[in-house]
Motif scaffolding. Structure first.
Motif, PDB file in Angstrom:
ATOM      1  N   ASN A 101       5.158  -0.276  -2.874  1.00 10.37           N
ATOM      2  CA  ASN A 101       5.908   0.860  -3.433  1.00 10.37           C
ATOM      3  C   ASN A 101       5.167   1.496  -4.611  1.00 10.37           C
ATOM      4  O   ASN A 101       5.136   2.723  -4.771  1.00 10.37           O
ATOM      5  CB  ASN A 101       7.305   0.415  -3.860  1.00 10.37           C
ATOM      6  N   LYS A 102       4.556   0.659  -5.433  1.00 11.78           N
ATOM      7  CA  LYS A 102       3.803   1.159  -6.590  1.00 11.78           C
ATOM      8  C   LYS A 102       2.577   1.964  -6.129  1.00 11.78           C
ATOM      9  O   LYS A 102       2.268   3.024  -6.705  1.00 11.78           O
ATOM     10  CB  LYS A 102       3.360  -0.016  -7.459  1.00 11.78           C
ATOM     11  N   LEU A 103       1.889   1.467  -5.105  1.00  8.97           N
ATOM     12  CA  LEU A 103       0.733   2.197  -4.586  1.00  8.97           C
ATOM     13  C   LEU A 103       1.149   3.561  -4.052  1.00  8.97           C
ATOM     14  O   LEU A 103       0.463   4.574  -4.279  1.00  8.97           O
ATOM     15  CB  LEU A 103       0.048   1.393  -3.478  1.00  8.97           C
ATOM     16  N   CYS A 104       2.279   3.615  -3.333  1.00  9.96           N
ATOM     17  CA  CYS A 104       2.769   4.896  -2.813  1.00  9.96           C
ATOM     18  C   CYS A 104       3.094   5.852  -3.952  1.00  9.96           C
ATOM     19  O   CYS A 104       2.709   7.036  -3.926  1.00  9.96           O
ATOM     20  CB  CYS A 104       4.015   4.664  -1.949  1.00  9.96           C
ATOM     21  N   GLU A 105       3.797   5.361  -4.950  1.00 11.06           N
ATOM     22  CA  GLU A 105       4.168   6.205  -6.088  1.00 11.06           C
ATOM     23  C   GLU A 105       2.927   6.701  -6.827  1.00 11.06           C
ATOM     24  O   GLU A 105       2.816   7.888  -7.169  1.00 11.06           O
ATOM     25  CB  GLU A 105       5.070   5.415  -7.043  1.00 11.06           C
ATOM     26  N   ASP A 106       2.007   5.801  -7.091  1.00  8.03           N
ATOM     27  CA  ASP A 106       0.803   6.177  -7.836  1.00  8.03           C
ATOM     28  C   ASP A 106      -0.061   7.157  -7.050  1.00  8.03           C
ATOM     29  O   ASP A 106      -0.659   8.082  -7.627  1.00  8.03           O
ATOM     30  CB  ASP A 106      -0.016   4.932  -8.188  1.00  8.03           C
ATOM     31  N   ARG A 107      -0.131   6.955  -5.742  1.00  8.29           N
ATOM     32  CA  ARG A 107      -0.959   7.860  -4.926  1.00  8.29           C
ATOM     33  C   ARG A 107      -0.371   9.266  -4.931  1.00  8.29           C
ATOM     34  O   ARG A 107      -1.092  10.259  -5.120  1.00  8.29           O
ATOM     35  CB  ARG A 107      -1.044   7.333  -3.492  1.00  8.29           C
ATOM     36  N   LEU A 108       0.929   9.377  -4.741  1.00  8.81           N
ATOM     37  CA  LEU A 108       1.578  10.675  -4.716  1.00  8.81           C
ATOM     38  C   LEU A 108       1.541  11.350  -6.090  1.00  8.81           C
ATOM     39  O   LEU A 108       1.543  12.573  -6.198  1.00  8.81           O
ATOM     40  CB  LEU A 108       3.013  10.547  -4.222  1.00  8.81           C
ATOM     41  N   ALA A 109       1.497  10.534  -7.148  1.00  8.76           N
ATOM     42  CA  ALA A 109       1.426  11.091  -8.507  1.00  8.76           C
ATOM     43  C   ALA A 109      -0.012  11.415  -8.910  1.00  8.76           C
ATOM     44  O   ALA A 109      -0.253  11.964  -9.988  1.00  8.76           O
ATOM     45  CB  ALA A 109       2.024  10.093  -9.499  1.00  8.76           C
ATOM     46  N   GLY A 110      -0.963  11.066  -8.054  1.00  9.41           N
ATOM     47  CA  GLY A 110      -2.366  11.326  -8.371  1.00  9.41           C
ATOM     48  C   GLY A 110      -2.970  10.323  -9.319  1.00  9.41           C
ATOM     49  O   GLY A 110      -4.054  10.542  -9.859  1.00  9.41           O
ATOM     50  N   ALA A 111      -2.284   9.184  -9.513  1.00  6.08           N
ATOM     51  CA  ALA A 111      -2.761   8.181 -10.469  1.00  6.08           C
ATOM     52  C   ALA A 111      -3.753   7.209  -9.842  1.00  6.08           C
ATOM     53  O   ALA A 111      -4.384   6.413 -10.557  1.00  6.08           O
ATOM     54  CB  ALA A 111      -1.570   7.405 -11.036  1.00  6.08           C
ATOM     55  N   VAL A 112      -3.893   7.237  -8.528  1.00  9.89           N
ATOM     56  CA  VAL A 112      -4.849   6.359  -7.852  1.00  9.89           C
ATOM     57  C   VAL A 112      -5.516   7.174  -6.751  1.00  9.89           C
ATOM     58  O   VAL A 112      -4.897   8.033  -6.124  1.00  9.89           O
ATOM     59  CB  VAL A 112      -4.144   5.105  -7.283  1.00  9.89           C
ATOM     60  N   SER A 113      -6.788   6.926  -6.533  1.00 10.81           N
ATOM     61  CA  SER A 113      -7.564   7.728  -5.588  1.00 10.81           C
ATOM     62  C   SER A 113      -7.411   7.223  -4.159  1.00 10.81           C
ATOM     63  O   SER A 113      -7.028   6.067  -3.918  1.00 10.81           O
ATOM     64  CB  SER A 113      -9.042   7.701  -5.966  1.00 10.81           C
ATOM     65  N   GLY A 114      -7.758   8.085  -3.204  1.00 14.70           N
ATOM     66  CA  GLY A 114      -7.759   7.687  -1.802  1.00 14.70           C
ATOM     67  C   GLY A 114      -8.748   6.572  -1.539  1.00 14.70           C
ATOM     68  O   GLY A 114      -8.506   5.689  -0.714  1.00 14.70           O
ATOM     69  N   VAL A 115      -9.870   6.589  -2.235  1.00 17.93           N
ATOM     70  CA  VAL A 115     -10.877   5.537  -2.065  1.00 17.93           C
ATOM     71  C   VAL A 115     -10.321   4.191  -2.526  1.00 17.93           C
ATOM     72  O   VAL A 115     -10.540   3.156  -1.888  1.00 17.93           O
ATOM     73  CB  VAL A 115     -12.164   5.885  -2.837  1.00 17.93           C
ATOM     74  N   ALA A 116      -9.599   4.185  -3.639  1.00 19.44           N
ATOM     75  CA  ALA A 116      -9.014   2.937  -4.141  1.00 19.44           C
ATOM     76  C   ALA A 116      -7.987   2.383  -3.160  1.00 19.44           C
ATOM     77  O   ALA A 116      -7.913   1.164  -2.940  1.00 19.44           O
ATOM     78  CB  ALA A 116      -8.364   3.169  -5.504  1.00 19.44           C
ATOM     79  N   ILE A 117      -7.197   3.262  -2.537  1.00 21.25           N
ATOM     80  CA  ILE A 117      -6.224   2.825  -1.536  1.00 21.25           C
ATOM     81  C   ILE A 117      -6.957   2.224  -0.337  1.00 21.25           C
ATOM     82  O   ILE A 117      -6.574   1.182   0.198  1.00 21.25           O
ATOM     83  CB  ILE A 117      -5.331   3.994  -1.080  1.00 21.25           C
ATOM     84  N   ARG A 118      -8.023   2.886   0.065  1.00 16.22           N
ATOM     85  CA  ARG A 118      -8.818   2.378   1.189  1.00 16.22           C
ATOM     86  C   ARG A 118      -9.435   1.027   0.860  1.00 16.22           C
ATOM     87  O   ARG A 118      -9.472   0.121   1.713  1.00 16.22           O
ATOM     88  CB  ARG A 118      -9.910   3.391   1.551  1.00 16.22           C
ATOM     89  N   ASP A 119      -9.924   0.866  -0.346  1.00 17.30           N
ATOM     90  CA  ASP A 119     -10.498  -0.422  -0.755  1.00 17.30           C
ATOM     91  C   ASP A 119      -9.443  -1.532  -0.726  1.00 17.30           C
ATOM     92  O   ASP A 119      -9.739  -2.676  -0.358  1.00 17.30           O
ATOM     93  CB  ASP A 119     -11.097  -0.320  -2.157  1.00 17.30           C
ATOM     94  N   ARG A 120      -8.216  -1.184  -1.111  1.00 21.58           N
ATOM     95  CA  ARG A 120      -7.143  -2.186  -1.074  1.00 21.58           C
ATOM     96  C   ARG A 120      -6.845  -2.578   0.370  1.00 21.58           C
ATOM     97  O   ARG A 120      -6.597  -3.766   0.651  1.00 21.58           O
ATOM     98  CB  ARG A 120      -5.874  -1.627  -1.730  1.00 21.58           C
ATOM     99  N   LEU A 121      -6.886  -1.619   1.280  1.00 21.75           N
ATOM    100  CA  LEU A 121      -6.680  -1.929   2.696  1.00 21.75           C
ATOM    101  C   LEU A 121      -7.754  -2.882   3.204  1.00 21.75           C
ATOM    102  O   LEU A 121      -7.454  -3.841   3.916  1.00 21.75           O
ATOM    103  CB  LEU A 121      -6.689  -0.639   3.522  1.00 21.75           C
ATOM    104  N   VAL A 122      -8.994  -2.631   2.834  1.00 24.76           N
ATOM    105  CA  VAL A 122     -10.083  -3.532   3.237  1.00 24.76           C
ATOM    106  C   VAL A 122      -9.776  -4.959   2.812  1.00 24.76           C
ATOM    107  O   VAL A 122      -9.883  -5.909   3.602  1.00 24.76           O
ATOM    108  CB  VAL A 122     -11.431  -3.074   2.636  1.00 24.76           C
TER     109      VAL A 122
END
Length: 391
Positions: free
Chosen positions: A338-359
């Motif tokens: 939930n925090k990742l979703c909120e931060d991504r939509l707020a622009g607080a975390v990058s798409g690359v960082a989300i992708r790295d977390r998926l890896v």
């Protein structure tokens, strides 16, 4: 058969695609199923002694048939107010040497259902289907079924309450039930439900009753007895967790039920895990670049994701972030997700960082799975394949 609209959406047991995202509301309307709503989730939660699976609370399993009635009967039986029996049925078509992450979705959920409901499970390996649909030798597909069975066993199913079978081994035991289903199916019904044409081999046209048959207790004489009375049949209900593209088979099952004197199976439908390339398709064993297999090395997982997964560069695109969508399936920690979703939509975390977390999440999953898979022996397979009572 294929469901097509202006976006050219296609959903069959063999092909899933759309120009954009799959329209699941349209599938519910077209297939005539019901959406899993808050009231059903509350009833489900009250019926079991463990928290609801994230696949339910996150809407990954989103549609059902007769789950309300299933839960009513289950609750009454658990309370000693009725005497019903229940079993789970799922399956796998062995077309590759190992499962991919999309295959793990119904398997992980079925494992949770088996534990939460404490009921037996049958798992069908449709080696006959893959022989009929693919240009593959029969001995090869039979071996793929054994390889897939080892992957399935590594998911952690209860060996005392799980029966796994290849159709080619178990066909004779199901034969009477299959025949009853075949007699109840016209060529018109088969063509309309599955889109068969004059060019389809006749094996394809006769296969759907084979996949429908395990929906009924008469297909398993070693579990439920050879000569079930009408009363006994009416006290046994099958629950089928599957991706929604498999629903046409079980619409037939539900049509057959009264003719066989059995209960209609209940169903829980999941959405598709999209290809790494985007949301308009599901993962495929034949599209290796867009799929993560449970046998992939840690380096391969990283390389595939970095090569194929598009990165949402702007906040506006984040709602279609493939990495976030995959994390919805595989990141178990609700608070972190939930925090990742909120931060991504707020622009607080990058798409690359989300992708790295998926890896990292998939590497951890694969490493744990591969350790369990390495421990599965031929003797384990024999145990799961043996005909025995599961009660």
């Amino acid at each position: 058969m294929a469901e097509t609209d202006k976006k050219e959406q296609v959903v069959t047991p063999w092909d899933v695609s759309a120009e954009d995202q799959i329209d699941y509301n349209k599938l519910i309307n077209d297939f005539g199923s019901q959406r899993i709503d808050a009231a059903l989730l509350e009833k489900f939660a009250g019926a079991i002694d463990v928290p609801l699976h994230q696949f339910l609370t996150r809407g990954i399993f989103f549609s059902h048939r007769d789950m309300n009635q299933f839960l009513t009967n289950y609750i009454a039986t658990k309370a000693g107010e009725a005497k019903n029996a229940f079993y789970l049925y799922t399956g796998r078509g062995p077309s590759s040497g190992s499962l991919h992450m999309g295959h793990l979705v119904p398997m992980r959920f079925t494992k949770w259902l088996q534990d939460a409901l404490d009921i037996p499970l049958v798992i069908q390996l449709t080696d006959d289907e893959k022989f009929l649909w693919r240009d593959i030798e029969f001995d090869t597909v039979r071996q793929l079924a054994i390889d897939n069975a080892k992957d399935i066993i590594a998911c952690g199913f209860n060996p005392e309450r799980t029966f796994i079978f290849r159709d080619s081994d178990y066909y004779q035991d199901m034969y009477e039930t299959i025949l009853s289903c075949q007699r109840a199916t016209t060529m018109g019904t088969s063509k309309a439900a599955f889109g068969f044409t004059e060019e389809s081999n006749i094996g394809k046209a006769s296969f759907p009753p084979v996949q429908a048959a395990p929906s009924f207790p008469t297909a398993f004489p070693h579990i439920f007895g050879k000569d079930l009375s009408k009363k006994a049949k009416g006290a046994i209900t099958c629950l089928i967790p599957c991706a929604i593209d498999q629903d046409p088979y079980f619409r037939l099952s539900r049509d057959y039920a009264s003719k066989l004197g059995c209960n209609k199976p209940a169903l829980l439908h999941s959405v598709f895990l999209p290809s790494l390339a985007g949301a308009g398709t599901k993962m495929s064993a034949s599209a290796t670049d867009g799929s993560i297999f449970v046998t992939d090395s840690m380096d391969t997982i990283k390389a595939k994701i970095e090569k194929v997964v598009p990165v949402a560069e702007t906040v506006a695109e984040a709602g279609d972030d493939v990495s976030l969508e995959w994390l919805k399936f595989f990141l178990e920690d609700d608070a972190e997700f939930n925090k990742l979703c909120e931060d991504r939509l707020a622009g607080a975390v990058s798409g690359v960082a989300i992708r790295d977390r998926l890896v990292a999440v998939l590497q951890d999953m694969a490493a744990e799975f591969q350790a369990r898979r390495a421990a599965v022996t031929d003797e384990d397979v024999e145990k799961f394949f043996s005909k025995r009572s599961l009660y």
